[in-house]
Design an enzyme around this catalytic site. Structure first.
Site, PDB file in Angstrom:
ATOM      1  N   HIS A 144      14.492  29.610 102.801  1.00  0.00           N
ATOM      2  CA  HIS A 144      13.617  29.199 101.699  1.00  0.00           C
ATOM      3  C   HIS A 144      14.193  29.526 100.330  1.00  0.00           C
ATOM      4  CE1 HIS A 144      12.334  33.274 100.593  1.00  0.00           C
ATOM      5  NE2 HIS A 144      12.520  33.529 101.880  1.00  0.00           N
ATOM      6  N   HIS A 186      30.371  23.568  99.756  1.00  0.00           N
ATOM      7  CA  HIS A 186      30.508  23.308 101.191  1.00  0.00           C
ATOM      8  C   HIS A 186      30.089  24.563 101.950  1.00  0.00           C
ATOM      9  CE1 HIS A 186      33.419  22.325 104.786  1.00  0.00           C
ATOM     10  NE2 HIS A 186      32.167  22.480 105.167  1.00  0.00           N
TER      11      HIS A 186
HETATM   12  O1  JB2 Z   1      41.833  10.436  96.821  1.00  0.00           O
HETATM   13  C1  JB2 Z   1      41.701  10.125  97.999  1.00  0.00           C
HETATM   14  C2  JB2 Z   1      42.208  10.910  99.061  1.00  0.00           C
HETATM   15  N1  JB2 Z   1      42.905  12.066  99.116  1.00  0.00           N
HETATM   16  C3  JB2 Z   1      43.123  12.320 100.413  1.00  0.00           C
HETATM   17  N2  JB2 Z   1      41.019   8.991  98.341  1.00  0.00           N
HETATM   18  C4  JB2 Z   1      40.857   8.595  99.642  1.00  0.00           C
HETATM   19  N3  JB2 Z   1      40.187   7.489  99.886  1.00  0.00           N
HETATM   20  N4  JB2 Z   1      41.346   9.313 100.669  1.00  0.00           N
HETATM   21  C5  JB2 Z   1      42.001  10.449 100.364  1.00  0.00           C
HETATM   22  N5  JB2 Z   1      42.582  11.342 101.163  1.00  0.00           N
HETATM   23  C6  JB2 Z   1      42.546  11.202 102.625  1.00  0.00           C
HETATM   24  O2  JB2 Z   1      41.627  12.179 103.102  1.00  0.00           O
HETATM   25  C7  JB2 Z   1      43.831  11.480 103.372  1.00  0.00           C
HETATM   26  O3  JB2 Z   1      44.702  10.372 103.382  1.00  0.00           O
HETATM   27  C8  JB2 Z   1      43.305  11.807 104.772  1.00  0.00           C
HETATM   28  O4  JB2 Z   1      43.088  10.666 105.564  1.00  0.00           O
HETATM   29  C9  JB2 Z   1      41.946  12.449 104.455  1.00  0.00           C
HETATM   30  C10 JB2 Z   1      41.963  13.970 104.640  1.00  0.00           C
HETATM   31  O5  JB2 Z   1      41.945  14.208 106.021  1.00  0.00           O
HETATM   32  P1  JB2 Z   1      41.902  15.667 106.634  1.00  0.00           P
HETATM   33  O6  JB2 Z   1      41.557  15.526 108.077  1.00  0.00           O
HETATM   34  O7  JB2 Z   1      43.172  16.370 106.278  1.00  0.00           O
HETATM   35  O8  JB2 Z   1      40.788  16.443 105.838  1.00  0.00           O
HETATM   36  P2  JB2 Z   1      39.241  16.095 105.647  1.00  0.00           P
HETATM   37  O9  JB2 Z   1      38.979  16.218 104.201  1.00  0.00           O
HETATM   38  O10 JB2 Z   1      38.863  14.849 106.323  1.00  0.00           O
HETATM   39  O11 JB2 Z   1      38.532  17.279 106.439  1.00  0.00           O
HETATM   40  C11 JB2 Z   1      38.691  18.640 106.050  1.00  0.00           C
HETATM   41  O12 JB2 Z   1      37.455  19.157 105.598  1.00  0.00           O
HETATM   42  C12 JB2 Z   1      36.403  19.110 106.583  1.00  0.00           C
HETATM   43  C13 JB2 Z   1      35.132  19.577 105.921  1.00  0.00           C
HETATM   44  C14 JB2 Z   1      39.182  19.417 107.267  1.00  0.00           C
HETATM   45  O13 JB2 Z   1      39.486  20.728 106.889  1.00  0.00           O
HETATM   46  C15 JB2 Z   1      38.138  19.409 108.361  1.00  0.00           C
HETATM   47  O14 JB2 Z   1      38.556  20.194 109.456  1.00  0.00           O
HETATM   48  C16 JB2 Z   1      36.807  19.933 107.799  1.00  0.00           C
HETATM   49  N6  JB2 Z   1      35.783  19.870 108.837  1.00  0.00           N
END
Ligand code: JB2
Length: 210
Positions: A139, A148
């Site tokens: 609450h 996050h």
């Molecule tokens: O400026 C951007 C950009 N920068 C990175 N624009 C767009 N459209 N995409 C972007 N990306 C993309 O984000 C990368 O090319 C990649 O596909 C993706 C990052 O993927 P990653 O699996 O490394 O991290 P995440 O942000 O999806 O997930 C993180 O955070 C989550 C909360 C990880 O640490 C996860 O394990 C966690 N659960």
């Protein structure tokens, strides 16, 4: 033709995978595809990558008004989210049907609230936050824009988490504590006193290490 508004997800990584399945479970939007920094055509949990951020103005012209920025990096998620709002997009929430949301909680825009999360009475969650799997905000919690709260975090009542702060997996926070803007708390910490803005803390009880 679907009557649900079309939605594009920004990002195609691990976080996007979870968001895709939230959007599909909610069934409020028609998920058109993903745009990613790497626009190589491919599928991510079955959903096509349809371009990069540079394609978003064109997609807007075709009538797509809703986006969800699914990037785990807090600063990047907020920067891109604000840019897209300024460009006329609406930031859609992605909320698991299994999340428990108090009717008195106030929620911002562009949120991802994962399976099993709980947001209790009179809490406020800002824009572009992630309340991850089985995290709980008790609450009167206040979660700042772009923060996050990672999986399994347990925030007691009257806890404040600043803008862009990151609480690692399984962090516990006792009642009334404030975690400052941009602070980082390491996984498994137990926070028993305030953490200043920008600090890095970890351990049980959490101590500031930077
Ligand atoms: O400026 C951007 C950009 N920068 C990175 N624009 C767009 N459209 N995409 C972007 N990306 C993309 O984000 C990368 O090319 C990649 O596909 C993706 C990052 O993927 P990653 O699996 O490394 O991290 P995440 O942000 O999806 O997930 C993180 O955070 C989550 C909360 C990880 O640490 C996860 O394990 C966690 N659960």
């Amino acid at each position: 033709m679907s009557e649900r508004p079309p939605l594009v997800i920004v990002g195609a990584g691990g976080h996007a995978k979870v968001v895709i399945e939230l959007v599909q479970a909610e069934a409020r939007y028609e998920l058109v595809g993903l745009v990613d920094a790497d626009p190589t055509p491919r599928r991510v949990v079955g959903v096509p990558v349809i371009g990069s951020d540079a394609d978003l103005p064109r997609l807007h012209e075709t009538g797509i008004r809703h986006v969800h920025v699914a990037l785990g990096n807090n600063a990047r998620r907020v920067a891109i989210g604000r840019e897209l709002e300024a460009a006329g997009f609406t930031l859609a929430n992605a909320i698991s049907p299994t999340a428990v949301l108090s009717p008195t909680a106030r929620l911002g825009r562009g949120l991802a609230i994962m399976a099993g999360a709980v947001i209790n009475a009179d809490s406020r969650v800002g824009d572009l936050c992630i309340i991850n799997t089985r995290a709980s905000v008790d609450h009167d919690g206040i979660i700042g824009d772009g923060a996050h709260v990672a999986p399994g975090c347990a925030l007691a009542g009257n806890v404040t988490v600043g803008h862009l702060a990151f609480l690692g997996v399984g962090t516990s926070v006792i009642p009334g504590v404030t975690i400052g803007d941009g602070a980082t708390v390491g996984a498994g910490a137990c926070v028993v006193r305030d953490i200043p803005p920008g600090a890095v803390a970890r351990g049980v009880p959490a101590r500031i290490v930077r």
